[in-house]
Structure formats: structure tokens, C-alpha cells
Write a protein that holds these residues in place. Structure first.
Motif, short mmCIF file in Angstrom:
data_model
loop_
_atom_site.label_atom_id
_atom_site.label_comp_id
_atom_site.label_asym_id
_atom_site.label_seq_id
_atom_site.Cartn_x
_atom_site.Cartn_y
_atom_site.Cartn_z
N THR A 222 0.88 -1.22 -0.11
CA THR A 222 -0.07 -0.08 0.02
C THR A 222 0.89 1.30 -0.10
N THR A 223 2.02 1.22 0.73
CA THR A 223 2.81 2.34 0.84
C THR A 223 3.55 2.90 -0.61
N TRP A 224 3.62 1.66 -1.41
CA TRP A 224 4.06 1.63 -2.97
C TRP A 224 3.06 2.41 -3.63
N LEU A 225 1.93 1.75 -3.44
CA LEU A 225 0.82 2.54 -4.07
C LEU A 225 0.64 3.96 -4.05
N GLU A 226 0.78 4.72 -2.82
CA GLU A 226 0.63 5.87 -2.19
C GLU A 226 1.68 6.62 -2.78
N GLU A 227 3.07 6.07 -3.02
CA GLU A 227 4.07 6.84 -3.65
C GLU A 227 3.58 7.14 -4.94
N VAL A 228 3.07 6.20 -5.99
CA VAL A 228 2.75 6.40 -7.36
C VAL A 228 1.63 7.45 -7.26
N ILE A 229 0.50 7.49 -6.12
CA ILE A 229 -0.39 8.61 -6.31
C ILE A 229 0.32 9.87 -5.90
N GLY A 230 1.21 9.93 -5.07
CA GLY A 230 1.84 11.08 -4.90
C GLY A 230 2.61 11.60 -6.22
N LEU A 231 3.14 11.00 -6.81
CA LEU A 231 3.76 11.25 -8.18
C LEU A 231 2.72 11.83 -8.87
N VAL A 331 4.52 13.08 -1.64
CA VAL A 331 4.61 11.55 -1.66
C VAL A 331 4.35 11.23 -0.17
N GLY A 332 5.02 11.96 0.68
CA GLY A 332 5.00 11.57 2.17
C GLY A 332 3.65 12.06 2.78
N ASP A 333 2.90 12.91 2.44
CA ASP A 333 1.74 13.23 2.97
C ASP A 333 0.47 12.02 2.55
N GLN A 334 0.65 11.58 1.38
CA GLN A 334 -0.11 10.53 1.06
C GLN A 334 0.23 9.26 1.87
N VAL A 335 1.36 8.83 1.93
CA VAL A 335 1.68 7.78 2.81
C VAL A 335 1.14 8.01 4.30
#
Length: 348
Positions: A222-231, A331-335
Motif C-alpha cells: 500500500t505504501t508503494w501505491l501511495e508513492e505512485v499516487i503522490g507522483l 508523497v509523504g503526505d499520501q503515505v
């Protein structure tokens, strides 16, 4: 950054004897994945050694807190042994190898049997824990397969009332096994592919509070997905990189999805074409990927494909890492929002 002063662990996830070596110097939590060894051959001596202790439970097995006793026959014990003893034997071999390399105090061990089709029953879990003790594995977490679908990065699919019964009985079995076999007192359930299972979080949260138990929920994907969302939300070149990840994953579906066939459900016919995704703006990409049930843009297949497409980002290497660093704040905000608000607060 958040002034965390308690312990934390780096998980070597789903390792075995063939894959563990690169993690030995860097991890201090090892998930011993022995699902592939369920049903593996055991010797007659191994069977008899197990039955020598297990036969004491033939007849009615009463677990404190579970109303109905379980009926244990000799035939059932043999079946359980032939199903799981080889897997626990393999877990022991992995544990001893890591212990020889790092020292027994240098890591935490989890035994994982979750990536299979059939769920283990509470009775099977009880005798699996007996085997773990017989093989001297000081496991602090155990990851059984639960009833229902625990697909990667999306909500639970299944009978919630049946899950409640199974989860509660497993908690009670663990308590009884700790007292009976002398397993670590902090032994807890581990829920793999456990992120985003919002439907059953109220059940899990209620029961771990009721029995004052800890829990281990796997959320790294899930953290990986949030990185992609942040990008995607960062726009411009970062959004383009997110689109490139999807295009690459779309073109390699068989390769990327194959290893996770038991924990994903993707209908390829419903996936958006990469050419369509190329036209999306930041909001469209992010809301299609982010797991907000009921949102008109959310697409579980799109999310699951990117979930198993982490290999694409790994192959990008520094290009991907540099983009994450460049957009670290968003990205950090999404995670943080995902882990803390959608997961921790709902469970605890």
C-alpha cells in the motif's frame, strides 16, 4: 521525523532458503514463507514423533472461550501432520539458518502459510502451533490463511460473519497454545495482504481490543501505491512517470500477475488502455488508483495491477527514486494519511 522512540523492524518479506541471503545484513524481521511446502512428504518417524504428543488431544478438545469443543480423531491428526508438518520443518530450517548467521536474538521470526487457496481451521492452527514448538521456532507472529479473498491493496471479499468467527477463534487458539506449549507470550496473528481491508477492520479492531492482543498487518504494498499516487498528484514529469509505470505493467500483465494469482482478481477486459491513461490529469489518475470505496473514478483492477507492478519501478532504479525524493513532501503526505488515518486509526 515524528519522534518515534520505540522499536521498529525491517521485514524480509516472504523469504525462503533460496532468497534469504541478500536480506541477512539488513533485516531484523523475517517472514518465513512455507506455503509451498504444505503437503510435502514427511517420514514415518516424523509422523510418529508428532503423534506421540498430539494424540493426547484425541477426543474432545475444549479451547477456553470457544463454546463448542472440537472433535479430534487419530485420522484427523494424521491428516493435519501430512498437510503441515513438512511446512513447519522447512520453517525450522530457514529459522536455524538465519539464527546461525545473525544470532537468535538478532531478529523476529514469523511463520507464513497464507498464500494458499484453502484457509486453515482453528484446529489446524492449534496443531501447527504445536509443531512450531516441537521444532523450537520462537515465532512471534503467525500468518494463516483466512476465509475470504484478501486481494492485494483492495477491500475484503467474503462472508464477514464467518471471518469474525474464524478470527476470534484463532485469537483464542493462540492464547491457549501460548499457555499449553510455552510459545512466546506476545505471539500474535499476522494478516497478510491486510491493507485496505476496510470492511473487516471494525471486526478486527473490536476483537483485538476485547482480548488485549496485538496484530501484524502487512501494508508495504500500500505504501508503494501511495508513492505512485503522490507522483501523479505532483503532475508534469512525475505524473508522466506514473503513467509509464502503468503502461509497462499493462504490457506485462502475465509476468507481473502470475506470482500473485491467489491474491489478486483483475479482469483484463475492464482495464483502461494505456493510451486512455495518457490523457488523464493528476486528479483522474490519483482518484482511479486511490482506494476510496464508492468514488466514481476508483478502479480496483487498475489499483491491483499497479500494486503487483512494483517491479517496473525497481527496474527504473534511480530515475524512480530521484522522482520520489524530488516530490517527497506530497508523497509523504499520501503515505502518512493512508497508514495513519485509513489503517491505524480504524484498527486501534
Amino acid at each position: 521525523a515524528l519522534q518515534w522512540e520505540d522499536s521498529y523492524y525491517v521485514d524480509a518479506d516472504h523469504i525462503n532458503l533460496k532468497t534469504v541471503d541478500p536480506f541477512l545484513d539488513h533485516a531484523n524481521f523475517f517472514t518465513l514463507d512455507v506455503a509451498d511446502y504444505i503437503g510435502s512428504e514427511i517420514t514415518e518417524q516424523e509422523l510418529q514423533d508428532f503423534l506421540k504428543e498430539a494424540s493426547a488431544y484425541e477426543g474432545e478438545l475444549l479451547i477456553p472461550g470457544i463454546a463448542q469443543p472440537f472433535t479430534i480423531s487419530g485420522e484427523l491428526l494424521v491428516k493435519i501432520a501430512r498437510s503441515y508438518l513438512g511446512a513447519v520443518r522447512e520453517a525450522s530450517a530457514i529459522y536455524k539458518y538465519i539464527s546461525d548467521c545473525k544470532g537468535a536474538e538478532g531478529f523476529i521470526a514469523e511463520v507464513s502459510m497464507d498464500e494458499v487457496e484453502a484457509a486453515q481451521t482453528p484446529v489446524e492452527l492449534f496443531f501447527i502451533l504445536m509443531m512450531i514448538k516441537q521444532y523450537d521456532i520462537p515465532a512471534q507472529t503467525i500468518a494463516p490463511k483466512f476465509t475470504g479473498r484478501f486481494n492485494k491493496g483492495v477491500d475484503y471479499v467474503g462472508d464477514e460473519s464467518l471471518f469474525r468467527k474464524e478470527f476470534e477463534e484463532d485469537l483464542l487458539v493462540i492464547d491457549f497454545a501460548v499457555l499449553t506449549f510455552g510459545l512466546p507470550e506476545n505471539l500474535k496473528l499476522s494478516v497478510h495482504s491486510g491493507s485496505d481491508k476496510f470492511t473487516i477492520y471494525p471486526i478486527m479492531g473490536e476483537l483485538i481490543k476485547k482480548y488485549k492482543k496485538g496484530i501484524h498487518v502487512k501494508t508495504a504494498g500500500t505504501t508503494w501505491l501511495e508513492e505512485v499516487i503522490g507522483l501523479a498528484m505532483a503532475g508534469e514529469e512525475a505524473l508522466q512517470l506514473a503513467k509509464d509505470i502503468y503502461r509497462n505493467a499493462y504490457e506485462r500483465q502475465d509476468e507481473l500477475c502470475g506470482p500473485y494469482s491467489t491474491v489478486i482478481d483483475i479482469d483484463p477486459a475492464t482495464l483502461p488502455l494505456p493510451e486512455e491513461v495518457e490523457q488523464w490529469d493528476s486528479e483522474k489518475f490519483a482518484t482511479t488508483l486511490r482506494n476510496i470505496p464508492g468514488h466514481p473514478n476508483y478502479h480496483s483492477g487498475f489499483r491491483q495491477l499497479i500494486h503487483v507492478g512494483y517491479k517496473v519501478a525497481a527496474e527504473m532504479g534511480e530515475a524512480y527514486l530521484a522522482m520520489v525524493r524530488k516530490n517527497a513532501e506530497i508523497v509523504g503526505d499520501q503515505v502518512r494519511t493512508n497508514i495513519y488515518e485509513r489503517h491505524i486509526q480504524r484498527l486501534f
